[in-house]
Design a protein around this motif. Structure first.
Motif, PDB file in Angstrom:
ATOM      1  N   LYS A  43       0.832  -1.205   0.000  1.00 47.21           N
ATOM      2  CA  LYS A  43       0.000   0.000   0.000  1.00 47.21           C
ATOM      3  C   LYS A  43       0.867   1.255   0.000  1.00 47.21           C
ATOM      4  O   LYS A  43       2.059   1.203   0.268  1.00 47.21           O
ATOM      5  CB  LYS A  43      -0.933  -0.007   1.208  1.00 47.21           C
ATOM      6  CG  LYS A  43      -1.932  -1.149   1.207  1.00 47.21           C
ATOM      7  CD  LYS A  43      -2.949  -1.004   2.302  1.00 47.21           C
ATOM      8  CE  LYS A  43      -3.988  -2.120   2.243  1.00 47.21           C
ATOM      9  NZ  LYS A  43      -5.007  -1.981   3.319  1.00 47.21           N
ATOM     10  N   GLU A  44       0.238   2.376  -0.294  1.00 44.74           N
ATOM     11  CA  GLU A  44       0.955   3.646  -0.304  1.00 44.74           C
ATOM     12  C   GLU A  44       1.189   4.139   1.123  1.00 44.74           C
ATOM     13  O   GLU A  44       0.487   3.755   2.053  1.00 44.74           O
ATOM     14  CB  GLU A  44       0.153   4.687  -1.094  1.00 44.74           C
ATOM     15  CG  GLU A  44       0.056   4.410  -2.574  1.00 44.74           C
ATOM     16  CD  GLU A  44      -0.580   5.546  -3.339  1.00 44.74           C
ATOM     17  OE1 GLU A  44      -0.551   5.518  -4.571  1.00 44.74           O
ATOM     18  OE2 GLU A  44      -1.104   6.474  -2.698  1.00 44.74           O
ATOM     19  N   ARG A  45       2.148   5.018   1.234  1.00 40.65           N
ATOM     20  CA  ARG A  45       2.423   5.665   2.515  1.00 40.65           C
ATOM     21  C   ARG A  45       1.292   6.647   2.809  1.00 40.65           C
ATOM     22  O   ARG A  45       0.934   7.462   1.953  1.00 40.65           O
ATOM     23  CB  ARG A  45       3.764   6.382   2.461  1.00 40.65           C
ATOM     24  CG  ARG A  45       4.260   6.870   3.787  1.00 40.65           C
ATOM     25  CD  ARG A  45       5.706   7.303   3.691  1.00 40.65           C
ATOM     26  NE  ARG A  45       6.584   6.205   3.279  1.00 40.65           N
ATOM     27  CZ  ARG A  45       7.913   6.268   3.301  1.00 40.65           C
ATOM     28  NH1 ARG A  45       8.514   7.371   3.707  1.00 40.65           N
ATOM     29  NH2 ARG A  45       8.620   5.238   2.903  1.00 40.65           N
ATOM     30  N   THR A  46       0.750   6.602   4.004  1.00 39.21           N
ATOM     31  CA  THR A  46      -0.380   7.451   4.356  1.00 39.21           C
ATOM     32  C   THR A  46      -0.121   8.225   5.646  1.00 39.21           C
ATOM     33  O   THR A  46       0.651   7.789   6.506  1.00 39.21           O
ATOM     34  CB  THR A  46      -1.672   6.635   4.522  1.00 39.21           C
ATOM     35  OG1 THR A  46      -1.487   5.662   5.542  1.00 39.21           O
ATOM     36  CG2 THR A  46      -2.057   5.949   3.222  1.00 39.21           C
ATOM     37  N   PHE A  47      -0.789   9.328   5.747  1.00 39.94           N
ATOM     38  CA  PHE A  47      -0.659  10.219   6.890  1.00 39.94           C
ATOM     39  C   PHE A  47      -1.307   9.621   8.137  1.00 39.94           C
ATOM     40  O   PHE A  47      -2.365   8.995   8.053  1.00 39.94           O
ATOM     41  CB  PHE A  47      -1.327  11.548   6.551  1.00 39.94           C
ATOM     42  CG  PHE A  47      -1.452  12.508   7.695  1.00 39.94           C
ATOM     43  CD1 PHE A  47      -2.678  12.730   8.303  1.00 39.94           C
ATOM     44  CD2 PHE A  47      -0.332  13.186   8.175  1.00 39.94           C
ATOM     45  CE1 PHE A  47      -2.798  13.623   9.347  1.00 39.94           C
ATOM     46  CE2 PHE A  47      -0.450  14.078   9.224  1.00 39.94           C
ATOM     47  CZ  PHE A  47      -1.680  14.303   9.817  1.00 39.94           C
ATOM     48  N   VAL A  48      -0.662   9.830   9.281  1.00 36.69           N
ATOM     49  CA  VAL A  48      -1.222   9.383  10.557  1.00 36.69           C
ATOM     50  C   VAL A  48      -1.508  10.571  11.470  1.00 36.69           C
ATOM     51  O   VAL A  48      -2.626  10.748  11.953  1.00 36.69           O
ATOM     52  CB  VAL A  48      -0.273   8.401  11.267  1.00 36.69           C
ATOM     53  CG1 VAL A  48      -0.838   8.007  12.626  1.00 36.69           C
ATOM     54  CG2 VAL A  48      -0.022   7.173  10.410  1.00 36.69           C
ATOM     55  N   ALA A  49      -0.488  11.380  11.705  1.00 32.69           N
ATOM     56  CA  ALA A  49      -0.642  12.499  12.632  1.00 32.69           C
ATOM     57  C   ALA A  49       0.464  13.514  12.405  1.00 32.69           C
ATOM     58  O   ALA A  49       1.505  13.180  11.837  1.00 32.69           O
ATOM     59  CB  ALA A  49      -0.608  12.004  14.085  1.00 32.69           C
ATOM     60  N   ALA A  50       0.233  14.747  12.838  1.00 35.95           N
ATOM     61  CA  ALA A  50       1.247  15.785  12.719  1.00 35.95           C
ATOM     62  C   ALA A  50       1.120  16.775  13.863  1.00 35.95           C
ATOM     63  O   ALA A  50       0.036  16.912  14.466  1.00 35.95           O
ATOM     64  CB  ALA A  50       1.131  16.510  11.384  1.00 35.95           C
ATOM     65  N   ILE A  51       2.222  17.465  14.124  1.00 30.15           N
ATOM     66  CA  ILE A  51       2.264  18.439  15.213  1.00 30.15           C
ATOM     67  C   ILE A  51       3.098  19.628  14.769  1.00 30.15           C
ATOM     68  O   ILE A  51       4.123  19.459  14.109  1.00 30.15           O
ATOM     69  CB  ILE A  51       2.839  17.772  16.486  1.00 30.15           C
ATOM     70  CG1 ILE A  51       2.742  18.696  17.696  1.00 30.15           C
ATOM     71  CG2 ILE A  51       4.278  17.304  16.268  1.00 30.15           C
ATOM     72  CD1 ILE A  51       3.022  17.965  19.024  1.00 30.15           C
ATOM     73  N   ASN A  52       2.646  20.827  15.120  1.00 35.89           N
ATOM     74  CA  ASN A  52       3.405  21.997  14.699  1.00 35.89           C
ATOM     75  C   ASN A  52       4.551  22.264  15.671  1.00 35.89           C
ATOM     76  O   ASN A  52       4.767  21.525  16.633  1.00 35.89           O
ATOM     77  CB  ASN A  52       2.489  23.217  14.568  1.00 35.89           C
ATOM     78  CG  ASN A  52       2.147  23.844  15.909  1.00 35.89           C
ATOM     79  OD1 ASN A  52       2.021  23.133  16.914  1.00 35.89           O
ATOM     80  ND2 ASN A  52       2.002  25.152  15.927  1.00 35.89           N
ATOM     81  N   TRP A  53       5.292  23.352  15.440  1.00 36.72           N
ATOM     82  CA  TRP A  53       6.520  23.572  16.195  1.00 36.72           C
ATOM     83  C   TRP A  53       6.263  23.862  17.662  1.00 36.72           C
ATOM     84  O   TRP A  53       7.104  23.543  18.512  1.00 36.72           O
ATOM     85  CB  TRP A  53       7.335  24.703  15.551  1.00 36.72           C
ATOM     86  CG  TRP A  53       6.695  26.056  15.624  1.00 36.72           C
ATOM     87  CD1 TRP A  53       5.676  26.531  14.849  1.00 36.72           C
ATOM     88  CD2 TRP A  53       7.029  27.118  16.509  1.00 36.72           C
ATOM     89  NE1 TRP A  53       5.357  27.810  15.204  1.00 36.72           N
ATOM     90  CE2 TRP A  53       6.177  28.213  16.212  1.00 36.72           C
ATOM     91  CE3 TRP A  53       7.978  27.256  17.525  1.00 36.72           C
ATOM     92  CZ2 TRP A  53       6.247  29.418  16.898  1.00 36.72           C
ATOM     93  CZ3 TRP A  53       8.049  28.459  18.208  1.00 36.72           C
ATOM     94  CH2 TRP A  53       7.181  29.521  17.892  1.00 36.72           C
TER      95      TRP A  53
END
Length: 126
Positions: A43-53
């Motif tokens: 499968k393709e790489r998919t987004f899970v989570a992100a956090i800003n600075w």
């Protein structure tokens, strides 16, 4: 040279928990956003989570909301992904990533992340 090193993956039963860590070096850690992505076999790489600075802006993929929590410790140059209530469909290689710019335009677009770790395997058994 920016380096990201993930750790904390492993084998866990469904319903269990894991905490992934991403240790960063090579630039001022506290200035940049970070994201977690995952890639299951075939499968393709998919987004899970992100956090800003600052840690004040968080983003989650819909299927992990309420189960996963992203956080950062700027004193330790480390980003975490706390994963609870794991499901077999969470099985994947998990990657930590960070953009060259302070914040990506699209948090979920892996193309906007320039630096990547080597990945850590998470396997959830049913």
């Amino acid at each position: 040279q920016v380096q990201l090193v993930e750790s904390g993956g492993g084998l866990v039963q469904a319903g269990g928990s894991l905490r992934l860590s991403c240790a960063a070096s090579g630039r001022t850690f506290s200035n940049y956003a970070f994201g977690w992505f995952r890639q299951a076999p075939g499968k393709e790489r998919t987004f899970v989570a992100a956090i800003n600075w600052t840690g004040g802006q968080l983003r989650y993929e819909e299927s992990v909301k309420g189960r996963f929590t992203i956080s950062r410790d700027n004193a330790k140059n480390t980003v975490y992904l706390h994963m609870n209530s794991l499901k077999p469909e969470d099985t994947a290689v998990y990657y930590c990533a960070s953009p060259e710019r302070v914040t990506p335009d699209d948090w979920s677009d892996y193309v906007q992340y320039d630096y990547w770790g080597q990945g850590t395997q998470v396997t959830v058994s049913s």
